[in-house]
Design an enzyme around this catalytic site. Sequence first.
Site, mmCIF file in Angstrom:
data_model
loop_
_atom_site.group_PDB
_atom_site.id
_atom_site.type_symbol
_atom_site.label_atom_id
_atom_site.label_comp_id
_atom_site.label_asym_id
_atom_site.label_seq_id
_atom_site.Cartn_x
_atom_site.Cartn_y
_atom_site.Cartn_z
ATOM 1 N N ALA A 1 -39.909 8.817 -42.012
ATOM 2 C CA ALA A 1 -39.292 9.937 -42.741
ATOM 3 C C ALA A 1 -38.720 11.057 -41.879
ATOM 4 C CB ALA A 1 -40.333 10.541 -43.686
ATOM 5 N N THR B 1 -36.365 11.095 -39.053
ATOM 6 C CA THR B 1 -35.029 11.117 -38.432
ATOM 7 C C THR B 1 -34.102 10.170 -39.206
ATOM 8 O OG1 THR B 1 -35.658 9.357 -36.877
ATOM 9 C CG2 THR B 1 -35.890 11.612 -36.087
ATOM 10 N N ASP C 1 -49.234 5.977 -36.593
ATOM 11 C CA ASP C 1 -48.630 4.649 -36.539
ATOM 12 C C ASP C 1 -48.630 3.982 -37.923
ATOM 13 O OD1 ASP C 1 -47.722 2.145 -35.994
ATOM 14 O OD2 ASP C 1 -49.442 1.542 -34.765
ATOM 15 N N TYR D 1 -28.619 -3.813 -41.978
ATOM 16 C CA TYR D 1 -27.268 -3.632 -41.450
ATOM 17 C C TYR D 1 -26.617 -4.990 -41.275
ATOM 18 C CZ TYR D 1 -23.344 -2.168 -38.597
ATOM 19 O OH TYR D 1 -22.073 -1.966 -38.126
ATOM 20 N N TYR E 1 -25.860 -8.362 -32.918
ATOM 21 C CA TYR E 1 -26.584 -7.801 -34.055
ATOM 22 C C TYR E 1 -26.960 -8.857 -35.089
ATOM 23 C CZ TYR E 1 -28.806 -4.454 -36.966
ATOM 24 O OH TYR E 1 -29.784 -3.823 -37.676
ATOM 25 N N LEU F 1 -24.228 4.169 -37.991
ATOM 26 C CA LEU F 1 -24.230 5.600 -37.695
ATOM 27 C C LEU F 1 -24.984 5.879 -36.419
ATOM 28 C CD1 LEU F 1 -24.736 7.043 -41.249
ATOM 29 C CD2 LEU F 1 -22.927 7.665 -39.661
ATOM 30 N N VAL F 2 -24.677 7.001 -35.812
ATOM 31 C CA VAL F 2 -25.381 7.400 -34.599
ATOM 32 C C VAL F 2 -26.784 7.854 -34.976
ATOM 33 C CG1 VAL F 2 -25.400 8.939 -32.615
ATOM 34 C CG2 VAL F 2 -23.212 8.173 -33.585
ATOM 35 N N THR F 3 -27.790 7.106 -34.536
ATOM 36 C CA THR F 3 -29.186 7.532 -34.669
ATOM 37 C C THR F 3 -29.869 7.172 -33.347
ATOM 38 O OG1 THR F 3 -30.052 5.417 -35.498
ATOM 39 C CG2 THR F 3 -29.237 6.970 -37.162
HETATM 40 P P1 NAD Z 1 -34.416 6.306 -36.565
HETATM 41 O O1 NAD Z 1 -34.801 5.923 -35.189
HETATM 42 O O2 NAD Z 1 -33.604 7.534 -36.746
HETATM 43 O O3 NAD Z 1 -35.711 6.464 -37.497
HETATM 44 C C1 NAD Z 1 -36.872 5.724 -37.301
HETATM 45 C C2 NAD Z 1 -38.030 6.347 -38.057
HETATM 46 O O4 NAD Z 1 -39.159 5.475 -37.911
HETATM 47 C C3 NAD Z 1 -38.479 7.713 -37.540
HETATM 48 O O5 NAD Z 1 -38.876 8.514 -38.624
HETATM 49 C C4 NAD Z 1 -39.705 7.377 -36.687
HETATM 50 O O6 NAD Z 1 -40.658 8.423 -36.575
HETATM 51 C C5 NAD Z 1 -40.281 6.241 -37.497
HETATM 52 N N1 NAD Z 1 -41.183 5.383 -36.737
HETATM 53 C C6 NAD Z 1 -40.909 4.553 -35.702
HETATM 54 N N2 NAD Z 1 -42.028 3.904 -35.309
HETATM 55 C C7 NAD Z 1 -43.023 4.325 -36.120
HETATM 56 C C8 NAD Z 1 -44.406 4.008 -36.236
HETATM 57 N N3 NAD Z 1 -45.001 3.119 -35.449
HETATM 58 N N4 NAD Z 1 -45.125 4.656 -37.184
HETATM 59 C C9 NAD Z 1 -44.560 5.581 -38.012
HETATM 60 N N5 NAD Z 1 -43.246 5.885 -37.954
HETATM 61 C C10 NAD Z 1 -42.491 5.276 -37.021
HETATM 62 O O7 NAD Z 1 -33.687 5.022 -37.164
HETATM 63 P P2 NAD Z 1 -32.606 4.785 -38.309
HETATM 64 O O8 NAD Z 1 -31.334 4.406 -37.639
HETATM 65 O O9 NAD Z 1 -32.635 5.841 -39.335
HETATM 66 O O10 NAD Z 1 -33.186 3.429 -38.915
HETATM 67 C C11 NAD Z 1 -33.893 3.349 -40.133
HETATM 68 C C12 NAD Z 1 -33.566 2.011 -40.789
HETATM 69 O O11 NAD Z 1 -32.172 1.976 -41.100
HETATM 70 C C13 NAD Z 1 -33.834 0.799 -39.897
HETATM 71 O O12 NAD Z 1 -34.301 -0.258 -40.685
HETATM 72 C C14 NAD Z 1 -32.447 0.474 -39.374
HETATM 73 O O13 NAD Z 1 -32.314 -0.869 -38.972
HETATM 74 C C15 NAD Z 1 -31.627 0.773 -40.597
HETATM 75 N N6 NAD Z 1 -30.175 0.940 -40.379
HETATM 76 C C16 NAD Z 1 -29.697 1.701 -39.366
HETATM 77 C C17 NAD Z 1 -28.313 1.804 -39.168
HETATM 78 C C18 NAD Z 1 -27.727 2.645 -38.059
HETATM 79 O O14 NAD Z 1 -26.544 2.484 -37.758
HETATM 80 N N7 NAD Z 1 -28.469 3.555 -37.487
HETATM 81 C C19 NAD Z 1 -27.433 1.146 -40.042
HETATM 82 C C20 NAD Z 1 -27.964 0.406 -41.097
HETATM 83 C C21 NAD Z 1 -29.339 0.298 -41.252
HETATM 84 NA NA NA Z 2 -35.266 6.657 -40.433
#
Ligand code: NAD
Ligand code: NA
Length: 398
Positions: free
Chosen positions: A49, A51, A111, A226, A236, A274-276
């Site tokens: 939740a 980022t 975790d 994705y 990917y 998206l940029v994350t």
């Molecule tokens: P992100 O890195 O911004 O967010 C990850 C989140 O997971 C964070 O809140 C982090 O604290 C939490 N996290 C990681 N390990 C943890 C653990 N062991 N325990 C508790 N929390 C933990 O990533 P994001 O890009 O927002 O990705 C979220 C989802 O969206 C993923 O499934 C990703 O594949 C998917 N997604 C991402 C994109 C993209 O372009 N970024 C596109 C489509 C789908």
């Molecule tokens: Na996330």
Amino acid sequence: MIIKPRTRGFICLTAHPEGAAQNIKNQIEYVKSKGKIENGPKKVLVIGASTGFGIASRISAAFGSDAATIGVFFEKEASEGKTGTAGWYNSAAFEKEAHAAGLYAKSINGDAFSDEIKKQTIELIKQDLGQIDLVVYSLASPRRTHPKTGVAYASVLKPIGAPFSNKTVDFHTGVVSDITINPIESQEDIDNTIAVMGGEDWKFWMEDLKAAGVLAEGVKAVAYSYIGPELTFPIYRNGTIGQAKNDLEATVSTINDLLADLNGISYVSVNKALVTQSSSAIPVVPLYISLLYKVMKAKGIHEGCIEQMQRLFADRLYNKDGVSLDENGRIRVDDLEMRADVQAEVAELWEKATTENLEELSDIVGYREDFFNLFGFNFEGIDYEADTNEMIMVESIK
Ligand code: NAD
Ligand code: NA
């Protein structure tokens, strides 16, 4: 402490609390500007939740639907001489804004793959909310310790079958170069990646929540996936991470069986690139994203995480005319990214992109802006030369 960005490759080691708070405020303002989501969620658990798509989901639920939210994440608060992580500051800022708006918000920092954190979360739901009506699963992690066996798995980002050669960009320097990524050497690479990013942990969460009686009648659950363009398929969707996403998507039917007697339902939503913090770690993808941004911004159809998640809630999950799905049963909010005209233009630019023309052909500037924004940097109205208090204390984060 005066906090400046300190980067190492695709990670930023510092984060700015006031900038992160600005980031959250901007997202809240966006969601409010779209009006209330009719019949939206009321009591929501977001796993992952802090980022990216996770915090955007939490904001959409809270400020779009007045939902009480519990967030689970893995972040660090500030310590002697070190800033907290961006997700910590995001969550602190979110809780402050939610509380000021009279909304319930509490978080658990630990975790999410562990049985212990699942137990703590269930206790908190029982104590404060009784039952929840939406579970958002938005974890992205490079490793997972299996809660039943104690085995520690590390995911890999590799092609399967053959080496993959293509262009990539160092988004800090703007240097475009050719890279070759070697394929997996054994099935273990696939299995490990599925163990980390596949559907098992989502299933464990749903099973534990159900067994504890904390899922409401008609509960919904959603996890994120994705697909992207053919040019990234080898790294990917057809690579190790794609196998994990196939596994996650297949878990929907298992969870639907589990939720059937509650008239509950689960979905995978395919989101836009998206940029994350997670996507910036994938080779080739940052160049694709910077070209995609250019094309989508020119067409006036660019979206960030918050626009994506607000639309997911308002137009898909809580659409009064029903949830539209693709032929594989998935929600698609990558529809604008995957539009034929968008993809054709990106493919054309992809052929032409070099170090020399990158600034002109791509939105590498927007990419960088988004990257620094993730850590609370480069926001207007924040004085980055000023001393700021990095020690943010939050009662409601355990
Ligand atoms: P992100 O890195 O911004 O967010 C990850 C989140 O997971 C964070 O809140 C982090 O604290 C939490 N996290 C990681 N390990 C943890 C653990 N062991 N325990 C508790 N929390 C933990 O990533 P994001 O890009 O927002 O990705 C979220 C989802 O969206 C993923 O499934 C990703 O594949 C998917 N997604 C991402 C994109 C993209 O372009 N970024 C596109 C489509 C789908
Ligand atoms: Na996330």
